[in-house]
Design a protein around this motif. Structure first.
Motif, PDB file in Angstrom:
ATOM      1  N   ALA A  17       0.830  -1.208   0.000  1.00 18.08           N
ATOM      2  CA  ALA A  17       0.000   0.000   0.000  1.00 18.08           C
ATOM      3  C   ALA A  17       0.863   1.256   0.000  1.00 18.08           C
ATOM      4  O   ALA A  17       0.569   2.220  -0.715  1.00 18.08           O
ATOM      5  N   SER A  18       1.943   1.258   0.766  1.00 24.29           N
ATOM      6  CA  SER A  18       2.790   2.451   0.807  1.00 24.29           C
ATOM      7  C   SER A  18       3.491   2.683  -0.527  1.00 24.29           C
ATOM      8  O   SER A  18       3.621   3.817  -0.976  1.00 24.29           O
ATOM      9  N   LEU A  20       2.342   1.747  -3.489  1.00 22.23           N
ATOM     10  CA  LEU A  20       1.318   2.219  -4.426  1.00 22.23           C
ATOM     11  C   LEU A  20       0.900   3.657  -4.131  1.00 22.23           C
ATOM     12  O   LEU A  20       0.631   4.428  -5.054  1.00 22.23           O
ATOM     13  N   LEU A  21       0.852   4.046  -2.858  1.00 22.67           N
ATOM     14  CA  LEU A  21       0.527   5.435  -2.519  1.00 22.67           C
ATOM     15  C   LEU A  21       1.612   6.395  -2.992  1.00 22.67           C
ATOM     16  O   LEU A  21       1.311   7.487  -3.480  1.00 22.67           O
ATOM     17  N   CYS A  22       2.868   6.000  -2.865  1.00 30.54           N
ATOM     18  CA  CYS A  22       3.963   6.848  -3.369  1.00 30.54           C
ATOM     19  C   CYS A  22       3.893   6.969  -4.886  1.00 30.54           C
ATOM     20  O   CYS A  22       4.157   8.038  -5.440  1.00 30.54           O
ATOM     21  N   THR A  23       3.522   5.881  -5.550  1.00 33.25           N
ATOM     22  CA  THR A  23       3.359   5.908  -7.003  1.00 33.25           C
ATOM     23  C   THR A  23       2.261   6.881  -7.393  1.00 33.25           C
ATOM     24  O   THR A  23       2.427   7.708  -8.292  1.00 33.25           O
ATOM     25  N   LEU A  24       1.141   6.798  -6.692  1.00 35.71           N
ATOM     26  CA  LEU A  24       0.022   7.708  -6.944  1.00 35.71           C
ATOM     27  C   LEU A  24       0.406   9.152  -6.631  1.00 35.71           C
ATOM     28  O   LEU A  24       0.071  10.068  -7.385  1.00 35.71           O
ATOM     29  N   ALA A  25       1.136   9.357  -5.547  1.00 33.95           N
ATOM     30  CA  ALA A  25       1.568  10.709  -5.176  1.00 33.95           C
ATOM     31  C   ALA A  25       2.463  11.322  -6.247  1.00 33.95           C
ATOM     32  O   ALA A  25       2.406  12.531  -6.498  1.00 33.95           O
ATOM     33  N   SER A  26       3.273  10.492  -6.883  1.00 32.68           N
ATOM     34  CA  SER A  26       4.134  10.974  -7.966  1.00 32.68           C
ATOM     35  C   SER A  26       3.302  11.533  -9.111  1.00 32.68           C
ATOM     36  O   SER A  26       3.597  12.607  -9.647  1.00 32.68           O
ATOM     37  N   ARG A  64      12.463   4.578  -9.345  1.00 33.89           N
ATOM     38  CA  ARG A  64      12.194   5.467 -10.484  1.00 33.89           C
ATOM     39  C   ARG A  64      11.125   4.883 -11.398  1.00 33.89           C
ATOM     40  O   ARG A  64      10.298   5.612 -11.946  1.00 33.89           O
ATOM     41  N   ALA A  65      11.105   3.551 -11.533  1.00 35.61           N
ATOM     42  CA  ALA A  65      10.088   2.907 -12.369  1.00 35.61           C
ATOM     43  C   ALA A  65       8.694   3.114 -11.783  1.00 35.61           C
ATOM     44  O   ALA A  65       7.741   3.411 -12.510  1.00 35.61           O
ATOM     45  N   PHE A  66       8.559   2.987 -10.469  1.00 38.83           N
ATOM     46  CA  PHE A  66       7.253   3.195  -9.849  1.00 38.83           C
ATOM     47  C   PHE A  66       6.818   4.655  -9.932  1.00 38.83           C
ATOM     48  O   PHE A  66       5.638   4.949 -10.118  1.00 38.83           O
ATOM     49  N   LEU A  67       7.771   5.576  -9.815  1.00 35.35           N
ATOM     50  CA  LEU A  67       7.424   6.990  -9.987  1.00 35.35           C
ATOM     51  C   LEU A  67       6.972   7.245 -11.419  1.00 35.35           C
ATOM     52  O   LEU A  67       6.025   7.999 -11.657  1.00 35.35           O
ATOM     53  N   ALA A  68       7.631   6.626 -12.385  1.00 34.32           N
ATOM     54  CA  ALA A  68       7.235   6.773 -13.796  1.00 34.32           C
ATOM     55  C   ALA A  68       5.850   6.167 -14.024  1.00 34.32           C
ATOM     56  O   ALA A  68       5.036   6.732 -14.764  1.00 34.32           O
ATOM     57  N   MET A  91       1.181  -6.493  -6.747  1.00 40.04           N
ATOM     58  CA  MET A  91       0.822  -5.735  -5.543  1.00 40.04           C
ATOM     59  C   MET A  91      -0.641  -5.301  -5.577  1.00 40.04           C
ATOM     60  O   MET A  91      -1.331  -5.348  -4.553  1.00 40.04           O
ATOM     61  N   ILE A  92      -1.126  -4.882  -6.723  1.00 39.17           N
ATOM     62  CA  ILE A  92      -2.532  -4.475  -6.833  1.00 39.17           C
ATOM     63  C   ILE A  92      -3.446  -5.671  -6.593  1.00 39.17           C
ATOM     64  O   ILE A  92      -4.433  -5.565  -5.857  1.00 39.17           O
TER      65      ILE A  92
END
Length: 130
Positions: A17-18, A20-26, A64-68, A91-92
């Protein structure tokens, strides 16, 4: 008196969850505030393996991949770490079902994923430019 321990399942869900939340925040930061974390992050190095050897580990580039992925830059995510999309999907699935599906628990998937990690790592090392 009964001890209350934290289950490994809860820890895995919190970790997924954390991430995925960082990915969404990006994605939100880029869309609303025009802050591109991808421009800032490559200047930093967090991988101990990379710091010691100068080579990328199998998971180098995952952040970096998750941020992208959060910014819907799929080709860039694949360039940073090709396994990031597969890891994101797992993860989803894990968060939505609150458990790993039985078909994914089969040992064959673990071996397939291990071979994919090693093959991806080998290809990245072959194309590595020091």
């Amino acid at each position: 008196m009964k001890k209350m321990g934290i289950s490994s399942s809860l820890i895995l869900r919190a970790l997924a969850a954390s991430i995925l939340l960082c990915t969404l925040a990006s994605g939100i930061a880029l869309y609303f505030f025009k802050i591109d974390f991808l421009e800032l992050l490559p200047k930093m190095q967090f991988c101990l393996f990379h710091l010691l050897t100068g080579l990328d580990c199998p998971f180098c580039g995952s952040t970096r991949a998750f941020l992208a992925l959060g910014q819907l830059k799929f080709m860039e995510a694949i360039r940073f770490n090709p396994l990031s999309i597969v890891l994101m999907a797992v993860m989803i699935i894990y968060l939505c079902l609150k458990r790993i599906p039985l078909w994914l628990r089969h040992k064959a998937w673990a071996y397939i994923f291990l071979v994919a990690i090693i093959a991806t790592w080998a290809l990245r090392l072959v194309s590595w430019k020091g």
